[in-house]
Design a protein around this motif. Structure first.
Motif, PDB file in Angstrom:
ATOM      1  N   GLN A 185       0.821  -1.208   0.000  1.00  0.00           N
ATOM      2  CA  GLN A 185       0.000   0.000   0.000  1.00  0.00           C
ATOM      3  C   GLN A 185       0.856   1.259   0.000  1.00  0.00           C
ATOM      4  O   GLN A 185       0.551   2.236  -0.674  1.00  0.00           O
ATOM      5  CB  GLN A 185      -0.933  -0.013   1.213  1.00  0.00           C
ATOM      6  N   LEU A 186       1.943   1.231   0.758  1.00  0.00           N
ATOM      7  CA  LEU A 186       2.872   2.363   0.784  1.00  0.00           C
ATOM      8  C   LEU A 186       3.435   2.633  -0.608  1.00  0.00           C
ATOM      9  O   LEU A 186       3.429   3.771  -1.093  1.00  0.00           O
ATOM     10  CB  LEU A 186       4.004   2.075   1.766  1.00  0.00           C
ATOM     11  N   PHE A 187       3.901   1.581  -1.266  1.00  0.00           N
ATOM     12  CA  PHE A 187       4.530   1.754  -2.574  1.00  0.00           C
ATOM     13  C   PHE A 187       3.502   2.005  -3.679  1.00  0.00           C
ATOM     14  O   PHE A 187       3.821   2.647  -4.690  1.00  0.00           O
ATOM     15  CB  PHE A 187       5.412   0.554  -2.900  1.00  0.00           C
ATOM     16  N   LEU A 188       2.283   1.528  -3.491  1.00  0.00           N
ATOM     17  CA  LEU A 188       1.228   1.860  -4.447  1.00  0.00           C
ATOM     18  C   LEU A 188       0.985   3.364  -4.471  1.00  0.00           C
ATOM     19  O   LEU A 188       0.809   3.964  -5.532  1.00  0.00           O
ATOM     20  CB  LEU A 188      -0.074   1.135  -4.075  1.00  0.00           C
ATOM     21  N   ARG A 189       0.962   3.973  -3.300  1.00  0.00           N
ATOM     22  CA  ARG A 189       0.786   5.433  -3.244  1.00  0.00           C
ATOM     23  C   ARG A 189       1.989   6.152  -3.846  1.00  0.00           C
ATOM     24  O   ARG A 189       1.845   7.150  -4.547  1.00  0.00           O
ATOM     25  CB  ARG A 189       0.583   5.874  -1.790  1.00  0.00           C
ATOM     26  N   LEU A 190       3.177   5.616  -3.580  1.00  0.00           N
ATOM     27  CA  LEU A 190       4.395   6.255  -4.057  1.00  0.00           C
ATOM     28  C   LEU A 190       4.504   6.219  -5.580  1.00  0.00           C
ATOM     29  O   LEU A 190       4.936   7.187  -6.215  1.00  0.00           O
ATOM     30  CB  LEU A 190       5.607   5.562  -3.435  1.00  0.00           C
ATOM     31  N   PHE A 191       4.113   5.096  -6.179  1.00  0.00           N
ATOM     32  CA  PHE A 191       4.283   4.910  -7.626  1.00  0.00           C
ATOM     33  C   PHE A 191       2.980   5.070  -8.399  1.00  0.00           C
ATOM     34  O   PHE A 191       2.910   4.693  -9.574  1.00  0.00           O
ATOM     35  CB  PHE A 191       4.865   3.526  -7.910  1.00  0.00           C
ATOM     36  N   ALA A 192       1.948   5.636  -7.782  1.00  0.00           N
ATOM     37  CA  ALA A 192       0.640   5.743  -8.427  1.00  0.00           C
ATOM     38  C   ALA A 192       0.716   6.512  -9.745  1.00  0.00           C
ATOM     39  O   ALA A 192       1.371   7.549  -9.840  1.00  0.00           O
ATOM     40  CB  ALA A 192      -0.343   6.438  -7.491  1.00  0.00           C
TER      41      ALA A 192
END
Length: 215
Positions: A185-192
């Motif tokens: 979830q953290l990286f989904l937000r980062l790479f959205a």
């Protein structure tokens, strides 16, 4: 080719390659694999094939199961089948086995964090779910059962079968289950990627009681 499409393609293939690298690091750590990794390792022990080749074969078989449940693959789905297995075998050929907890624990942690990053990268690219997640969402739609129940049933069956075949279950398996949801979830937000850049992919958080789309 637009800049957004170039970015999405880059994210897709970097994410899939890093997923294979992360899975290989968990193998070398020797403290337990992610659920599907347990199955792949068990089948590799049984057949004598490399774990990357087994991953490709299993992914292709799971993709065939999409036909009766009427799931449609995307570029990311088909690429997932091949890229992860190739990257995994290449990494295993380069990274030696690690002995002793002083080396195993950092390698396990690196593998789990890298797996979360890879998951965020490839899902955020919006080219479709991996074969295993498409199976999950297809069965959810077909049976009417919750994502949580379908995901849990699939992964328990995968782990039990893999363990029976000789796959590695351990603290790494538990750590992965606990950490992968928050990390992804953290990286989904980062790479959205902006919504307008591609078709949306259903994503739900995963920890022990949640599900996340991954390879």
């Amino acid at each position: 080719m637009s800049a957004q499409l170039t970015r999405r393609l880059l994210q897709l293939y970097v994410g899939l390659a890093l997923y294979g690298v992360s899975s290989a690091l968990l193998v070398r750590a020797g403290l337990g694999l992610e659920p599907w990794g347990v199955l792949h390792q068990g089948l590799a022990e049984l057949t004598g094939l490399t774990i990357g080749v087994v991953s490709i074969i299993v992914g292709a078989v799971v993709l065939l199961l999409w036909i009766p449940i009427r799931q449609r693959p995307g570029l990311g789905t088909v690429s997932n089948v091949f890229v992860i297995g190739i990257a995994m075998d290449a990494t295993l050929a380069l990274v030696p086995e690690v002995r002793g907890l002083a080396g195993q624990i950092p390698l396990m942690v690196t593998g789990i964090v890298l797996n979360g990053m890879a998951t965020g990268l490839y899902i955020a690219a919006r080219f479709g779910p991996g074969p295993r997640d498409g199976l999950m969402t297809g069965l959810h739609r077909l049976t009417g059962r919750s994502i949580r129940l379908v995901r849990t049933a699939i992964e328990v069956a995968v782990v039990v079968t893999g363990f029976a075949l000789g796959g590695s279950v351990g603290v790494g398996t538990v750590a992965y289950a606990l950490a992968i949801g928050p990390l992804a979830q953290l990286f989904l937000r980062l790479f959205a990627v902006p919504e307008g850049a591609g078709r949306s992919t259903v994503v739900a958080g995963r920890s022990p009681g949640r599900a996340i789309l991954r390879p």
